[in-house]
Design an enzyme around this catalytic site. Structure first.
Site, short mmCIF file in Angstrom:
data_model
loop_
_atom_site.label_atom_id
_atom_site.label_comp_id
_atom_site.label_asym_id
_atom_site.label_seq_id
_atom_site.Cartn_x
_atom_site.Cartn_y
_atom_site.Cartn_z
N THR A 31 51.84 38.96 38.55
CA THR A 31 52.27 39.27 39.91
C THR A 31 51.31 38.62 40.90
OG1 THR A 31 53.30 41.35 39.26
CG2 THR A 31 52.59 41.20 41.55
N THR A 34 49.97 33.29 42.98
CA THR A 34 49.71 32.25 41.98
C THR A 34 50.66 32.44 40.79
OG1 THR A 34 47.40 32.54 42.62
CG2 THR A 34 47.83 30.99 40.84
N GLY A 89 47.54 36.08 37.67
CA GLY A 89 46.46 35.75 38.60
C GLY A 89 45.35 36.79 38.55
N ALA A 90 44.38 36.65 39.43
CA ALA A 90 43.29 37.63 39.53
C ALA A 90 42.70 37.53 40.92
CB ALA A 90 42.22 37.34 38.48
N ASP A 91 42.03 38.60 41.33
CA ASP A 91 41.36 38.59 42.63
C ASP A 91 39.93 38.09 42.51
OD1 ASP A 91 43.55 39.77 44.18
OD2 ASP A 91 43.26 41.43 42.80
N LYS A 101 41.60 42.95 39.40
CA LYS A 101 43.01 42.73 39.67
C LYS A 101 43.56 43.90 40.47
CE LYS A 101 45.92 41.09 36.77
NZ LYS A 101 46.47 40.29 37.89
N GLY A 103 45.18 43.33 43.66
CA GLY A 103 45.37 42.99 45.07
C GLY A 103 46.81 43.20 45.50
N GLU A 110 50.27 45.40 34.97
CA GLU A 110 49.53 44.20 34.55
C GLU A 110 48.62 44.52 33.36
OE1 GLU A 110 49.37 41.74 38.76
OE2 GLU A 110 47.79 43.16 38.33
N LYS A 128 38.08 32.26 43.55
CA LYS A 128 38.13 33.55 42.85
C LYS A 128 36.94 33.74 41.89
CE LYS A 128 42.25 34.73 44.50
NZ LYS A 128 43.47 34.77 43.75
C1 5RP Z 1 48.42 41.74 41.67
C2 5RP Z 1 47.27 40.96 41.17
C3 5RP Z 1 47.27 39.50 41.48
O1 5RP Z 1 47.25 38.78 40.30
C4 5RP Z 1 46.04 39.19 42.30
O2 5RP Z 1 46.07 40.00 43.46
C5 5RP Z 1 45.98 37.71 42.70
O3 5RP Z 1 47.00 37.41 43.58
P1 5RP Z 1 47.12 35.97 44.25
O4 5RP Z 1 47.47 35.02 43.18
O5 5RP Z 1 48.22 36.14 45.28
O6 5RP Z 1 45.80 35.67 44.91
O7 5RP Z 1 46.38 41.43 40.53
O8 5RP Z 1 48.27 43.11 41.40
#
Ligand code: 5RP
Length: 231
Positions: A31, A34, A89-91, A101, A103, A110, A128
């Protein structure tokens, strides 16, 4: 990084992750902005090569996107067992592959999907990468809505600051009907231990600390290239 560079980096990471998918695989779909690009590319690849992959999305938003693109969901969805890989993805990501994670508020699903996958491929842009989790992003903690301020009180004994996540002036509600508490920690030296401590608190459903789950990180760069790191 400019906004354009960031977009290019996200597409590059998504492109790089596509190399890990093969026809017939069971694929977890992440989610966020990315992961959304990866799902787009996966949909295109399946159409172009007539691939059959079985997908398990980590949020309602991703489920809607996958269905729009004609990707097949596991017939038992929302139930499912094992997956070959998940691309998400990841924050934040540290040098050992620990992640922050949540965000986008999808951390619970997830984590289910990442835990069920043989391999977790993380897709990020350079920004990141951090030395320590919590340095650029607060740690999201999913809590039950019942007696939420009670749970926040318990979290405040561990964190420097805790804030209930809102969207506008409404409380943010996850796909599971829970709330998110965004927690600030001055220094996280042992992410796995912090996760354990948080999980022990009454009212905590799951944390956004993902330890020992990421196997590969694909980092996209502003020039449209990507690099790979394995854990
Ligand atoms: C959602 C997440 C996303 O993977 C994380 O926030 C990264 O998002 P983005 O690719 O928009 O920066 O953990 O719960």
């Amino acid at each position: 990084m400019t906004a354009d560079g960031k977009e290019r980096a996200k597409w590059a990471a998504a492109e790089g992750a596509l190399n890990y998918v093969e026809n017939g695989m069971r694929v977890g779909l992440g989610t966020g902005s990315t992961a959304e690009k990866f799902v787009e590319l996966l949909g295109r690849r399946c159409r172009e090569r007539n691939w059959q992959v079985i997908c398990v999305p980590t949020s309602e938003a991703t489920r809607a996107q996958a269905e729009r693109l004609g990707l097949a969901l596991d017939e038992a969805y929302p139930d499912f067992r094992s997956l070959d890989i998940v691309v998400d993805g990841a924050d934040e990501i540290d040098g050992k592959g620990n992640l922050t994670k949540g965000g986008g508020g999808a951390l619970l699903r997830e984590k289910y999907v990442a835990s069920a996958a043989g391999r977790m491929i993380v897709i990020v842009d350079e920004a990141k990468h951090v030395e320590r989790l919590g340095s650029t992003f607060r740690i999201p903690v999913e809590i039950v809505a019942f007696a939420w301020s009670n749970t926040i009180g318990r979290l405040e004994r561990l964190a420097d600051k805790v804030e209930l996540r809102k969207r506008g002036d409404q409380v943010f509600v996850t796909d599971q009907g829970n709330y998110i508490a965004d927690c600030t920690f001055s220094s996280i030296t042992d992410p796995a231990e912090l996760h354990r401590q948080l999980k022990n608190l009454l009212g905590v459903v799951e944390t956004g600390i993902f330890s020992g789950l990421a196997k590969v990180c694909v980092t996209g760069h502003a020039d449209g290239s990507f690099s790979i790191q394995e854990f």
